[in-house]
Write a protein that holds these residues in place. Sequence first.
Motif, PDB file in Angstrom:
ATOM      1  N   ARG A   1       9.382  -1.415 -18.735  1.00 18.86           N
ATOM      2  CA  ARG A   1       8.374  -1.767 -19.747  1.00 18.86           C
ATOM      3  C   ARG A   1       8.311  -3.263 -19.966  1.00 18.86           C
ATOM      4  O   ARG A   1       7.242  -3.827 -20.150  1.00 18.86           O
ATOM      5  N   LEU A   2       9.471  -3.909 -20.009  1.00 18.46           N
ATOM      6  CA  LEU A   2       9.532  -5.349 -20.243  1.00 18.46           C
ATOM      7  C   LEU A   2       9.468  -6.076 -18.911  1.00 18.46           C
ATOM      8  O   LEU A   2      10.424  -6.745 -18.479  1.00 18.46           O
ATOM      9  N   SER A   3       8.359  -5.933 -18.219  1.00 19.46           N
ATOM     10  CA  SER A   3       8.212  -6.563 -16.915  1.00 19.46           C
ATOM     11  C   SER A   3       6.738  -6.811 -16.651  1.00 19.46           C
ATOM     12  O   SER A   3       5.872  -6.111 -17.190  1.00 19.46           O
ATOM     13  N   LEU A   4       6.479  -7.811 -15.812  1.00 20.71           N
ATOM     14  CA  LEU A   4       5.105  -8.090 -15.391  1.00 20.71           C
ATOM     15  C   LEU A   4       4.854  -7.589 -13.961  1.00 20.71           C
ATOM     16  O   LEU A   4       3.887  -8.003 -13.310  1.00 20.71           O
ATOM     17  N   GLU A   5       5.726  -6.682 -13.440  1.00 17.19           N
ATOM     18  CA  GLU A   5       5.528  -6.085 -12.116  1.00 17.19           C
ATOM     19  C   GLU A   5       4.458  -4.993 -12.198  1.00 17.19           C
ATOM     20  O   GLU A   5       3.989  -4.645 -13.295  1.00 17.19           O
ATOM     21  N   ASP A   6       4.093  -4.465 -11.031  1.00 18.38           N
ATOM     22  CA  ASP A   6       3.040  -3.437 -10.975  1.00 18.38           C
ATOM     23  C   ASP A   6       3.428  -2.223 -11.802  1.00 18.38           C
ATOM     24  O   ASP A   6       4.614  -1.904 -11.958  1.00 18.38           O
ATOM     25  N   ILE A   7       2.380  -1.549 -12.289  1.00 16.27           N
ATOM     26  CA  ILE A   7       2.576  -0.358 -13.109  1.00 16.27           C
ATOM     27  C   ILE A   7       2.373   0.886 -12.233  1.00 16.27           C
ATOM     28  O   ILE A   7       1.379   1.009 -11.504  1.00 16.27           O
ATOM     29  N   PHE A   8       3.297   1.833 -12.303  1.00 16.65           N
ATOM     30  CA  PHE A   8       3.247   3.088 -11.532  1.00 16.65           C
ATOM     31  C   PHE A   8       3.077   4.237 -12.518  1.00 16.65           C
ATOM     32  O   PHE A   8       3.899   4.397 -13.430  1.00 16.65           O
TER      33      PHE A   8
ATOM     34  N   ILE B   1      -0.655  13.033  -8.228  1.00 15.79           N
ATOM     35  CA  ILE B   1      -1.342  11.795  -7.907  1.00 15.79           C
ATOM     36  C   ILE B   1      -0.555  10.643  -8.501  1.00 15.79           C
ATOM     37  O   ILE B   1      -0.112  10.694  -9.665  1.00 15.79           O
ATOM     38  N   VAL B   2      -0.336   9.582  -7.741  1.00 12.94           N
ATOM     39  CA  VAL B   2       0.379   8.376  -8.160  1.00 12.94           C
ATOM     40  C   VAL B   2      -0.570   7.194  -8.046  1.00 12.94           C
ATOM     41  O   VAL B   2      -1.100   6.933  -6.964  1.00 12.94           O
ATOM     42  N   ILE B   3      -0.773   6.505  -9.187  1.00 13.19           N
ATOM     43  CA  ILE B   3      -1.645   5.323  -9.212  1.00 13.19           C
ATOM     44  C   ILE B   3      -0.788   4.094  -9.445  1.00 13.19           C
ATOM     45  O   ILE B   3       0.065   4.064 -10.343  1.00 13.19           O
ATOM     46  N   VAL B   4      -1.029   3.070  -8.638  1.00 11.40           N
ATOM     47  CA  VAL B   4      -0.354   1.781  -8.783  1.00 11.40           C
ATOM     48  C   VAL B   4      -1.385   0.767  -9.290  1.00 11.40           C
ATOM     49  O   VAL B   4      -2.414   0.558  -8.635  1.00 11.40           O
ATOM     50  N   ALA B   5      -1.067   0.168 -10.476  1.00  5.02           N
ATOM     51  CA  ALA B   5      -1.971  -0.825 -11.075  1.00  5.02           C
ATOM     52  C   ALA B   5      -1.318  -2.195 -11.036  1.00  5.02           C
ATOM     53  O   ALA B   5      -0.129  -2.351 -11.344  1.00  5.02           O
ATOM     54  N   THR B   6      -2.080  -3.182 -10.658  1.00  9.90           N
ATOM     55  CA  THR B   6      -1.567  -4.545 -10.626  1.00  9.90           C
ATOM     56  C   THR B   6      -1.637  -5.182 -12.009  1.00  9.90           C
ATOM     57  O   THR B   6      -2.480  -4.826 -12.854  1.00  9.90           O
ATOM     58  N   THR B   7      -0.752  -6.120 -12.286  1.00 11.75           N
ATOM     59  CA  THR B   7      -0.714  -6.843 -13.583  1.00 11.75           C
ATOM     60  C   THR B   7      -1.233  -8.253 -13.450  1.00 11.75           C
ATOM     61  O   THR B   7      -0.934  -9.121 -14.293  1.00 11.75           O
TER      62      THR B   7
ATOM     63  N   SER C   1       0.815  -1.207   0.000  1.00 11.24           N
ATOM     64  CA  SER C   1       0.000   0.000   0.000  1.00 11.24           C
ATOM     65  C   SER C   1       0.848   1.256   0.000  1.00 11.24           C
ATOM     66  O   SER C   1       0.387   2.322  -0.431  1.00 11.24           O
ATOM     67  N   GLU C   2       2.122   1.168   0.456  1.00  9.44           N
ATOM     68  CA  GLU C   2       2.972   2.336   0.538  1.00  9.44           C
ATOM     69  C   GLU C   2       3.946   2.441  -0.639  1.00  9.44           C
ATOM     70  O   GLU C   2       4.825   3.317  -0.649  1.00  9.44           O
ATOM     71  N   GLU C   3       3.827   1.579  -1.618  1.00  5.10           N
ATOM     72  CA  GLU C   3       4.802   1.602  -2.711  1.00  5.10           C
ATOM     73  C   GLU C   3       4.488   2.649  -3.771  1.00  5.10           C
ATOM     74  O   GLU C   3       5.286   2.882  -4.694  1.00  5.10           O
ATOM     75  N   GLY C   4       3.325   3.279  -3.717  1.00  5.45           N
ATOM     76  CA  GLY C   4       2.965   4.284  -4.719  1.00  5.45           C
ATOM     77  C   GLY C   4       3.589   5.614  -4.447  1.00  5.45           C
ATOM     78  O   GLY C   4       2.886   6.587  -4.141  1.00  5.45           O
ATOM     79  N   THR C   5       4.901   5.732  -4.517  1.00  6.42           N
ATOM     80  CA  THR C   5       5.631   6.966  -4.279  1.00  6.42           C
ATOM     81  C   THR C   5       5.995   7.625  -5.601  1.00  6.42           C
ATOM     82  O   THR C   5       5.972   6.988  -6.673  1.00  6.42           O
ATOM     83  N   LEU C   6       6.354   8.919  -5.495  1.00  7.00           N
ATOM     84  CA  LEU C   6       6.772   9.647  -6.690  1.00  7.00           C
ATOM     85  C   LEU C   6       8.062   9.068  -7.262  1.00  7.00           C
ATOM     86  O   LEU C   6       8.279   9.084  -8.486  1.00  7.00           O
ATOM     87  N   ALA C   7       8.896   8.523  -6.439  1.00  2.00           N
ATOM     88  CA  ALA C   7      10.158   7.915  -6.919  1.00  2.00           C
ATOM     89  C   ALA C   7       9.888   6.651  -7.734  1.00  2.00           C
ATOM     90  O   ALA C   7      10.493   6.415  -8.778  1.00  2.00           O
ATOM     91  N   ASN C   8       8.976   5.837  -7.231  1.00  2.00           N
ATOM     92  CA  ASN C   8       8.650   4.596  -7.970  1.00  2.00           C
ATOM     93  C   ASN C   8       7.899   4.879  -9.271  1.00  2.00           C
ATOM     94  O   ASN C   8       7.939   4.080 -10.208  1.00  2.00           O
ATOM     95  N   ALA C   9       7.198   5.972  -9.340  1.00  2.00           N
ATOM     96  CA  ALA C   9       6.404   6.273 -10.538  1.00  2.00           C
ATOM     97  C   ALA C   9       7.269   6.460 -11.774  1.00  2.00           C
ATOM     98  O   ALA C   9       6.825   6.215 -12.894  1.00  2.00           O
TER      99      ALA C   9
END
Length: 647
Positions: A124-131, A146-152, A111-119
């Motif tokens: 691109r070539l990954s199946l990890e979450d999208i920031f 606003i930072v949105i984290v989407a699951t894959t 829940s805390e991974e949606g930071t501006l740094a991670n965004a």
Amino acid sequence: MKSFPVLRRFAWPREHVNLVGVMIALLISSVVLLVYQALSLRTSLTNDVSMQASVLAENLTASAMFGDRDATAEVLGSLRKVPHVESATVYTPDGELFVRYTRPGLSRSESEEGTLANAGSSPRLSLEDIFVAAPIIHNGQLLGSIVIVATTEAIKMQLAQYGCFLVGASLCSVWIASLVMRRMRERVSRAEKDLEYLASTDPLTDLPNRRAFYDELKARLHKAHAADKRVALMMVDLDNFKIVNDTLGHGAGDELLKQVADALRNVVRPNDLVSRIGGDEFAVVIGPDASRVRARATAGRIARNLSRPFILHGSDSVVTASVGFSVYPEDTGEMAELVSNADIALYSAKSRGKSIAVEFQSEMTAEAQRRARIEAELRKAVDQDGLQIVYQPQFDCLSGRLLGAEALVRWTHPSEGPISPAEFVPIAENSDLIVSLGRWVLWRACRDAANWNAGRNAGVHVAVNISARQLRAEGFTNEVCDALEKSGLPASLLELELTESQLMSNMSVGIQAMQELRAAGVRLSLDDFGTGYSSLSYLQSFPVHSIKIDRSFICPLPNGGQPIVTAIISMAHSFGLLVVAEGVEYPAQLEWLCDAHCDVVQGFLTGHPMSLEQLLAIIRMEEDRGEHKRVGRRSPLRPRAQRAPTA
């Protein structure tokens, strides 16, 4: 060459190797498709999240401006309906946390991974979450981000389903490919067997063909050389096969070849080789335990067995065969010479009357070499105008008037002197030389006949013998018309003589050519009449003007042969044909022919073959005497014959 057991153990069939290749290709293509599908799905999801972030940023402008956390949380709460959004976090312009939305069930770290740094670090070539981050701006003033984290997880699910589909499709493709390859392998195997069969077997007679014959002959000669034994080679050729083929049809000819093949198999031993190496030519190999005595006996049996009647289309047909044989190593130690010697012996058998077996003799080689030399020098003589034409006159049997003359070719060799036509004409007939030789005789005879008929009222025609090869040659009628036009000889004064055997060798072509010649005004004569077995039945099919009775029927007269000659004359007259008797040598023969109402006579009695100058002398003599009327019942040829000039 021996193969190693280990290599044989790991040697896969060709179809297995092909199948592995298909599987590798499918695997590579599946991986490529999965990667492409993953990129497409991730890009599509990223675009959707970016759009959602932009929409939320616009909706959060007012609450961010007034610092209303509750309103901001309410706007973010609308993301509960979007299943792929894990969290959405709003930050102040200074980067401090303002409001955060998290999907229920997430861990604290998630829940805390949606930071501006991670965004900014989402690969691109990954199946990890999208920031995805979007700025909150009003009138050009930054109010926050606003930072949105989407699951894959959905992408992974789709890729798993797509991968299962690819695996299923690949397995199905491999199964279908295996079936296709198996069937193709079976068809290729059958095709290879068929090709191997056709490469070594004559499909009509089921005998080894020429290629297999030479391979087997080479192998047997090698065995005979190693064991100091003998091999006999026999060449068998059917006599007058083409007549059967053309008169009864190709089906009958094929049936005859099958029966001949069976007859040859029955004559020889099981371990002997019988091959069909040509149209109507067969070869028999005996040995390597043969002897000249056994070869002679086998060749004789072959000639006798093939002389019996064969049943073709429900009727008996007599077809004889000529056999020539040679023995290895007595006659020669080389395979090529062995075949050549057997061919030479076969030629000798045919020249001796056919339907016999002849063994090779050393002197035959000299004869064959002479034939080859005669052919080469005859070809040169034709090209260099080194031949001569003589003419044997033909007289009206009742009036004694000179009607025409038959053109006969003569050859005086520069070193050997005169060579008999009985020697060089058959040599020419067995090659294409007969066409050029016949063309030369035709042009020369037309020129001479135009010469002796120049300025005279009574026409004296010229008779020219035509070979079967000439008659079958394309454009022969045009060639005859050209000779007439350039020489100035009227077509009615040219008579072409064709033997029945020539016409029977190809009925359709022969009759068509004769009809064309007759339409051009050329006279046609059937030479050597009576020597063929089908003369009477086919006489009305030939568009001829006259028939020439063969000299073999004239020779016994008047002491024998009268019934058949009388029958021929009566039959010819009933068809409206003139009758020419050749080979008249005695006054008694001439008197009998006159009484039998023969039309024209030709022979040594009435005139030997003579030069053009001698024939011109007879023509002038006839003009001076004016002897064109019949005197009494008896022919006036007898006193004329005693004065006829000779060559």
